[in-house]
Design an enzyme around this catalytic site. Structure first.
Site, mmCIF file in Angstrom:
data_model
loop_
_atom_site.group_PDB
_atom_site.id
_atom_site.type_symbol
_atom_site.label_atom_id
_atom_site.label_comp_id
_atom_site.label_asym_id
_atom_site.label_seq_id
_atom_site.Cartn_x
_atom_site.Cartn_y
_atom_site.Cartn_z
ATOM 1 C CG HIS A 249 -4.051 -5.206 5.331
ATOM 2 N ND1 HIS A 249 -5.358 -5.470 6.244
ATOM 3 C CD2 HIS A 249 -4.630 -4.007 4.472
ATOM 4 C CE1 HIS A 249 -6.168 -4.560 6.219
ATOM 5 N NE2 HIS A 249 -5.401 -3.613 5.276
ATOM 6 C CG ASP A 322 -1.860 -0.625 4.353
ATOM 7 O OD1 ASP A 322 -2.126 0.175 3.372
ATOM 8 O OD2 ASP A 322 -2.351 -1.437 4.991
HETATM 9 ZN ZN LIG Z 1 -6.450 -1.851 5.033
HETATM 10 ZN ZN LIG Z 2 -4.491 -0.218 3.148
#
Ligand SMILES: [Zn+2]
Ligand SMILES: [Zn+2]
Length: 449
Positions: A249, A322
């Site tokens: 991320h 995520d």
């Molecule tokens: Zn993370």
């Molecule tokens: Zn994560």
């Protein structure tokens, strides 16, 4: 690695004729209308529109020359919350949400309760997935015991048991010495070290991006250097140990630059970016909607543009959601007290299609490539639309308009940062490991004879 990398529950093999669908697979070099037959868990036949006959009573799905048939997406970063937090999500609801989003496979994070840091726990979780998971699931195990950063897990044993790699996601590996040791073991036992980058001496106490908006709202901010200095540090550590590191991320320009430099030097690094970091900024946090609170925080529009450019150029290898479910009562608290995270599996494709492809920022073929590339980063086969390949495909209607969340969610949680947004592009059908795992409710199929 001894164990099978991905596991899924029992499924009925599909027997399908996808008639006159527009097949788009950038890797296979296909962008044209075809008939596609799925039988015995593989893509059995490809033909010109109208060329394949429905000869054995299989189900016929009409593509009208319009609906796109894509390789099924792969998400290398999902929180399934099992074991221990099944009030947020579990193996069944999380993989159902994935199927609804067109994902044919995913990798689950180990920051569960307890943390996935031992071989017996991994074994029992894989057994549960072999009963309950609707789409194939792989697992990352923790780098350190309890993800507490003090002591390495039994990495070699976890690899034997089927761990695709290691991460302390949710937390950084704060100590460079500890990460160096983990990278040394990675070289010996394989797999990928995936890193949530955050220097907690810089991020401490922050609830959003440190900048103009946090100053205006009076909320303690997290500076982007909290992430980017750790990306640079850990890329250098991975290079020093000739190890394989994946950066989770990414959220800001400086991190994209650090990865670009590492790749230019030939280091074995890869990176992912989420739909929310590609589409939203700190401005979206002004209303203090807790669904906009996640780690890393939404940054500036300049950061967002760098992420899009990084994804386009290949500095960032893939999209990862995520997906981080939280129960309603956990998120319905003042902004600063709310847990970090947004769900994302069910909106990823439509949000990116609407926000990047329709606006001309990214070509559809490139988006499809980046939404499937996560598999290869973890040494898994990448879905491909070709005769004899496993049937891992997603059928989408690019014209369909819908409002995110208006008909509820497949996920057990509803903390989606895109809720209420008008989106274009809808997943109609998901086939993975040869079975139909999702069918859009309003999508009628013509079952023949
Ligand atoms: Zn993370
Ligand atoms: Zn994560």
């Amino acid at each position: 690695m001894a164990a099978k990398p991905l596991v899924h529950g029992p499924q009925q093999p599909a027997d399908l004729l996808l008639r006159d669908v527009h097949v788009l697979d950038p890797r296979a070099g296909i962008d044209a209308r075809h008939d596609v037959r799925v039988r015995a868990e593989v893509i059995a036949e490809l033909g010109a529109p109208g060329a394949l006959q429905n000869d054995n009573g299989e189900e016929v799905v009409e593509g009208h020359g319009r609906h796109r048939l894509l390789p099924a997406f792969f998400d290398p970063h999902v929180h399934l919350r099992t074991p221990g937090q099944e009030h947020k999500e579990d193996l069944e609801t999380g993989t159902r949400a994935a199927a609804a989003g067109g994902f044919g496979g995913l990798i689950a994070m180990p920051n569960t309760d307890p943390v996935l840091d031992s071989a017996p726990l991994l074994r029992s979780l894989r057994d549960a997935a072999a009963r309950e998971a609707r789409v194939p699931v792989g697992f990352l195990a923790a780098i350190t015991r309890g993800s507490e950063g003090e002591q390495l897990t039994e990495m070699a044993e976890l690899r034997q048991e089927g761990a695709l790699g290691f991460t302390d996601d949710g937390r950084p590996v704060q100590s460079a010495g500890m990460l160096r040791k983990a990278l040394q073991y990675q070289r010996l036992c394989g797999g990928v070290i995936a890193l949530h980058e955050e220097d907690r001496t810089l991020s401490r106490g922050g609830a959003m991006h440190e900048g103009a908006v946090s100053a205006a709202l009076g909320i303690t901010g997290i500076p982007t250097i909290s992430e980017s200095t750790m990306v640079a540090r850990d890329a250098a550590l991975a290079s020093y140990e000739d190890a394989r590191a994946h950066f989770q991320h990414l959220s800001c320009t400086a991190s994209v630059d650090a990865i670009a430099e590492a790749k230019a030097r030939g280091w074995k690094v890869s990176a992912e970016v989420t739909p929310h970091h590609l589409l939203l900024t700190e401005e979206d946090v002004r209303g203090m909607d807790t669904r906009m609170k996640m780690h890393p925080p939404l940054a500036t529009d300049a950061d967002r543009r760098s992420l899009i450019e990084g994804l386009r150029a290949g500095t960032i290898d893939c999209v990862a959601t995520d997906h981080a479910p939280h129960a309603r009562e956990e998120k319905e608290v003042p902004f600063e007290q709310a847990p970090m995270g947004t769900t994302g599996l069910e909106t990823a494709f439509a949000a990116l299609y609407t926000g990047l492809v329709l606006t001309g920022a990214l070509e559809l073929g490139l988006l499809v490539e980046r939404m499937t590339a996560g598999a290869g980063l973890f040494e898994l086969p990448t879905p491909r639309i070709a005769v004899g390949e496993p049937a891992d495909v997603t059928l989408v209607d690019l014209e369909a308009e819908w409002v995110a969340g208006e008909r509820g969610w497949e996920s057990r949680s509803e903390n989606c940062c895109f809720a209420g947004r008008a989106l274009q592009g809808r997943v109609l059908l998901t086939v993975t490991a040869g079975a139909v795992v999702y069918r859009e409710r309003a999508f009628s199929v013509v079952a023949s004879r």
